[in-house]
Design an enzyme around this catalytic site. Structure first.
Site, PDB file in Angstrom:
ATOM      1  CG  ASN A  41      19.436   6.404   5.761  1.00 52.97           C
ATOM      2  OD1 ASN A  41      20.144   7.371   6.048  1.00 52.97           O
ATOM      3  ND2 ASN A  41      19.381   5.316   6.512  1.00 52.97           N
ATOM      4  CB  SER A  92      17.529  -0.580  13.887  1.00 50.46           C
ATOM      5  OG  SER A  92      16.454  -0.233  13.028  1.00 50.46           O
ATOM      6  CG  HIS A 119      20.533   9.208  11.567  1.00 53.85           C
ATOM      7  ND1 HIS A 119      21.055   9.371  10.306  1.00 53.85           N
ATOM      8  CD2 HIS A 119      20.167   7.907  11.651  1.00 53.85           C
ATOM      9  CE1 HIS A 119      21.013   8.215   9.663  1.00 53.85           C
ATOM     10  NE2 HIS A 119      20.477   7.303  10.461  1.00 53.85           N
ATOM     11  CB  CYS A 122      24.215   6.896  10.095  1.00 52.99           C
ATOM     12  SG  CYS A 122      23.436   5.725   8.992  1.00 52.99           S
ATOM     13  CG  ASP A 132      -1.908   1.089   1.295  1.00 53.61           C
ATOM     14  OD1 ASP A 132      -1.835   1.983   0.428  1.00 53.61           O
ATOM     15  OD2 ASP A 132      -2.759   1.066   2.210  1.00 53.61           O
ATOM     16  CD  GLU A 137      27.100   1.018   5.354  1.00 50.85           C
ATOM     17  OE1 GLU A 137      26.877  -0.153   5.677  1.00 50.85           O
ATOM     18  OE2 GLU A 137      26.963   1.408   4.179  1.00 50.85           O
ATOM     19  CB  SER A 183      23.315   0.833  13.148  1.00 46.16           C
ATOM     20  OG  SER A 183      21.985   1.239  12.949  1.00 46.16           O
ATOM     21  CB  THR A 228      14.581   3.059   4.523  1.00 44.58           C
ATOM     22  OG1 THR A 228      15.303   1.839   4.714  1.00 44.58           O
ATOM     23  CG2 THR A 228      13.204   2.908   5.121  1.00 44.58           C
ATOM     24  CE  LYS A 251       8.457   5.010  13.944  1.00 50.27           C
ATOM     25  NZ  LYS A 251       7.220   4.363  14.347  1.00 50.27           N
TER      26      LYS A 251
HETATM   27  P1  HMG Z   1       8.216  -2.405   8.223  1.00 46.89           P
HETATM   28  O1  HMG Z   1       8.061  -3.753   8.789  1.00 46.89           O
HETATM   29  O2  HMG Z   1       8.289  -2.275   6.753  1.00 46.89           O
HETATM   30  O3  HMG Z   1       7.070  -1.419   8.579  1.00 46.89           O
HETATM   31  O4  HMG Z   1       9.525  -1.786   8.877  1.00 46.89           O
HETATM   32  P2  HMG Z   1       5.975  -1.416   9.780  1.00 46.89           P
HETATM   33  O5  HMG Z   1       5.077  -2.568   9.631  1.00 46.89           O
HETATM   34  O6  HMG Z   1       6.676  -1.200  11.096  1.00 46.89           O
HETATM   35  O7  HMG Z   1       5.201  -0.103   9.349  1.00 46.89           O
HETATM   36  C1  HMG Z   1       5.833   1.115   9.405  1.00 46.89           C
HETATM   37  C2  HMG Z   1       4.775   2.167   9.776  1.00 46.89           C
HETATM   38  O8  HMG Z   1       3.836   2.235   8.696  1.00 46.89           O
HETATM   39  C3  HMG Z   1       3.973   1.784  11.023  1.00 46.89           C
HETATM   40  O9  HMG Z   1       3.699   2.985  11.712  1.00 46.89           O
HETATM   41  C4  HMG Z   1       2.675   1.238  10.451  1.00 46.89           C
HETATM   42  O10 HMG Z   1       1.573   1.366  11.314  1.00 46.89           O
HETATM   43  C5  HMG Z   1       2.510   2.111   9.225  1.00 46.89           C
HETATM   44  P3  HMG Z   1       4.288   3.230  13.201  1.00 46.89           P
HETATM   45  O11 HMG Z   1       3.875   2.066  14.025  1.00 46.89           O
HETATM   46  O12 HMG Z   1       5.789   3.265  13.027  1.00 46.89           O
HETATM   47  O13 HMG Z   1       3.716   4.539  13.610  1.00 46.89           O
HETATM   48  N1  HMG Z   1       1.651   1.519   8.185  1.00 46.89           N
HETATM   49  C6  HMG Z   1       0.769   2.228   7.460  1.00 46.89           C
HETATM   50  N2  HMG Z   1       0.437   3.536   7.466  1.00 46.89           N
HETATM   51  C7  HMG Z   1      -0.514   3.971   6.567  1.00 46.89           C
HETATM   52  N3  HMG Z   1      -1.146   3.129   5.710  1.00 46.89           N
HETATM   53  C8  HMG Z   1      -0.847   1.799   5.677  1.00 46.89           C
HETATM   54  C9  HMG Z   1       0.140   1.303   6.580  1.00 46.89           C
HETATM   55  N4  HMG Z   1       0.691   0.093   6.804  1.00 46.89           N
HETATM   56  C10 HMG Z   1       1.600   0.230   7.782  1.00 46.89           C
HETATM   57  N5  HMG Z   1      -1.471   1.000   4.821  1.00 46.89           N
HETATM   58  C11 HMG Z   1      11.370  -0.329   9.128  1.00 46.89           C
HETATM   59  C12 HMG Z   1       9.865  -0.427   8.919  1.00 46.89           C
HETATM   60  C13 HMG Z   1      11.744   1.131   9.299  1.00 46.89           C
HETATM   61  C14 HMG Z   1      11.767  -1.090  10.370  1.00 46.89           C
HETATM   62  C15 HMG Z   1      12.072  -0.896   7.861  1.00 46.89           C
HETATM   63  O14 HMG Z   1      11.818  -0.070   6.752  1.00 46.89           O
HETATM   64  C16 HMG Z   1      13.568  -1.053   8.016  1.00 46.89           C
HETATM   65  O15 HMG Z   1      14.043  -2.079   8.489  1.00 46.89           O
HETATM   66  N6  HMG Z   1      14.381  -0.015   7.603  1.00 46.89           N
HETATM   67  C17 HMG Z   1      15.823  -0.056   7.704  1.00 46.89           C
HETATM   68  C18 HMG Z   1      16.323   0.137   9.133  1.00 46.89           C
HETATM   69  C19 HMG Z   1      16.082   1.526   9.676  1.00 46.89           C
HETATM   70  O16 HMG Z   1      15.871   2.475   8.934  1.00 46.89           O
HETATM   71  N7  HMG Z   1      16.182   1.678  11.021  1.00 46.89           N
HETATM   72  C20 HMG Z   1      16.018   2.958  11.655  1.00 46.89           C
HETATM   73  C21 HMG Z   1      16.810   3.093  12.966  1.00 46.89           C
HETATM   74  S1  HMG Z   1      18.508   2.560  12.790  1.00 46.89           S
HETATM   75  C22 HMG Z   1      19.281   3.886  11.987  1.00 46.89           C
HETATM   76  O17 HMG Z   1      18.740   4.947  11.882  1.00 46.89           O
HETATM   77  C23 HMG Z   1      20.656   3.642  11.426  1.00 46.89           C
HETATM   78  C24 HMG Z   1      20.735   3.488   9.912  1.00 46.89           C
HETATM   79  O18 HMG Z   1      20.574   4.744   9.284  1.00 46.89           O
HETATM   80  C25 HMG Z   1      22.063   2.818   9.498  1.00 46.89           C
HETATM   81  C26 HMG Z   1      23.377   3.391  10.001  1.00 46.89           C
HETATM   82  O19 HMG Z   1      23.549   3.834  11.130  1.00 46.89           O
HETATM   83  O20 HMG Z   1      24.349   3.266   9.205  1.00 46.89           O
HETATM   84  C27 HMG Z   1      19.624   2.594   9.372  1.00 46.89           C
END
Ligand code: HMG
Length: 388
Positions: A276, A201, A233, A111, A29, A79, A309, A152, A242
């Site tokens: 990102n 994460s 970040h 990051c 979606d 990275e 991370s 992302t 959040k």
């Molecule tokens: P996911 O399983 O795809 O998504 O993972 P979800 O099921 O958690 O849904 C995300 C949000 O969308 C939720 O809202 C849902 O309710 C909503 P929330 O609970 O967060 O408020 N949702 C909807 N909204 C509207 N209509 C809909 C609908 N369906 C669901 N139909 C995740 C999401 C970010 C975990 C994933 O994309 C991921 O693994 N990303 C990569 C890791 C990441 O970005 N981590 C962030 C923290 S770590 C970090 O920042 C370091 C990094 O930059 C690396 C570094 O340091 O080098 C990553």
């Protein structure tokens, strides 16, 4: 003595995928991507674009009004390095024609490492006020096809000149930081795509924010209310929402939706369009906030939270300088974003799957728009760059 950011610019790939196109291809979606994750588009690097060419383009823009002979150090934070040994910044140092009497190093901690560069540069300039440091933060965020992280991704670079003649923002000396050995996101040397425990994460990011804030506040006694804006970040733009709600909660502040929007929204605009960019992500948010905020931010205090991370978090403050708008590259950045070529899903897939030679044979890169610099060949395991 004031120490801080004298010049600041970003560069991103000239190709972009609308995330609704990706959502359609994946049977997801589109509302989840746009509202749940908070991303509209992501920049996609074509063959011949890597962290070196991205950083050289950003560096070229940031040095436009700087005497390049004043640059005594280049810190290259990434990275997604191209070599296990040689610092990527050495190629950029050559492409930007910097003087040889200059230190060049590469920094790594997911990051976070660009922030380490900025704060180390500040400390060095304290000792040697006449010296300037060029900090490059350049990354291509790459997750597995069809993985939760795929939406992302992003690609881009930040270039920043730090000196004792800051024009945009001073960087205050105190900060709060936090380190914990965790496996929330990592990329073993043999992999091109990151591995991630996504939901974990997000939780660890918030813990690092709590701990960094607590130390910062304990050391400075500066409170939440003293900041006009908050930049985070941004692995995806909803992370800021959040994080900011979390920071308000631990400070026992009942944040209204209006206050939330005022505090963070201008800082999300560019990241929503680019994705990102790992090391540069926080500073892309800072540029977005400074360039899109209709109010004059002069003398206002900005909170900056950096997260990498693995993990390291650090929270510090900057104060916006009067006249800062004269030193921004707003028009250049807007036109960079507006003139990107939109990719179809198969074109994205072709870019993603492009294979770089790993066996020493000569590979001449196909010609795509990569700004002023390109990787033209890989020959005998050596990368050869050219200025266009
Ligand atoms: P996911 O399983 O795809 O998504 O993972 P979800 O099921 O958690 O849904 C995300 C949000 O969308 C939720 O809202 C849902 O309710 C909503 P929330 O609970 O967060 O408020 N949702 C909807 N909204 C509207 N209509 C809909 C609908 N369906 C669901 N139909 C995740 C999401 C970010 C975990 C994933 O994309 C991921 O693994 N990303 C990569 C890791 C990441 O970005 N981590 C962030 C923290 S770590 C970090 O920042 C370091 C990094 O930059 C690396 C570094 O340091 O080098 C990553």
């Amino acid at each position: 003595m004031n120490i801080g950011i004298e010049s600041l610019s970003f560069f991103t790939s000239r190709y972009v995928l609308d995330l609704r196109t990706m959502a359609k291809a994946r049977g997801v979606d589109a509302e989840k991507v746009v509202n749940g994750i908070g991303q509209e588009k992501m920049s996609v690097p074509p063959p011949g674009e890597d962290v070196i060419t991205l950083a050289a383009n950003a560096g070229h823009q940031a040095l436009a009004s700087i005497d390049t002979d004043s640059i005594e150090m280049v810190m290259f934070a990434t990275e997604s390095a191209t070599d296990q040994s040689k610092a990527g910044g050495i190629y950029v140092h050559n492409l930007l024609k910097l003087k040889p009497y200059c230190r060049v190093i590469e920094l790594k901690q997911a990051c976070y490492s660009g922030t380490a560069g900025l704060l180390l540069a500040r400390d060095m300039i304290q000792q040697h006020p006449e010296r300037k440091v060029l900090i490059l933060m350049s990354d291509i965020a790459r997750y597995g096809l069809n993985s939760a992280g795929e939406i992302t991704q992003g690609a881009g670079a930040i270039a920043m000149v730090v000196s004792s003649q800051p024009k945009i923002m001073t960087i205050e000396p105190d900060s709060g930081y936090y380190t914990q050995d965790v496996m929330d996101f990592w990329r073993p040397n043999y992999r091109d795509e990151a591995l991630v425990d996504g939901k974990y994460s997000v939780r660890i990011y918030l813990k690092a924010l709590t701990e960094s804030w607590n130390l910062y506040h304990q050391r400075t006694r500066i409170g939440f209310e003293q900041f006009a804006r908050f930049c985070y970040h941004l692995p995806f733009s909803r992370m800021a929402e959040k994080a900011h709600k979390h920071l308000a909660k631990i400070n026992h502040i009942d944040l209204s939706e209006n206050e939330l929007a005022t505090h963070i929204n201008d800082g999300l605009i560019y990241n929503r369009e680019i994705g990102n960019i790992y090391t540069g992500s926080l500073y892309l948010s800072l540029i977005s906030m400074l360039e899109n905020n209709p109010q004059d931010m002069s003398n206002q205090k900005v909170s900056l939270f950096s997260y990498g991370s693995g993990c390291v978090g650090e929270l510090f403050a900057g104060q916006v300088l009067p006249g800062y708008r004269n030193y921004l590259n707003s028009d250049l950045h807007q036109s960079l974003l507006e003139s990107r070529k939109e990719l179809s899903y198969p074109e994205y897939s072709d870019f993603y799957n492009f294979a770089y030679a790993e066996d020493g044979t000569t590979q001449t890169m196909p010609s795509f728009d990569t700004g002023c610099y390109r990787l033209s060949q890989i020959k005998d395991h050596k990368r050869i760059y050219e200025m266009l």
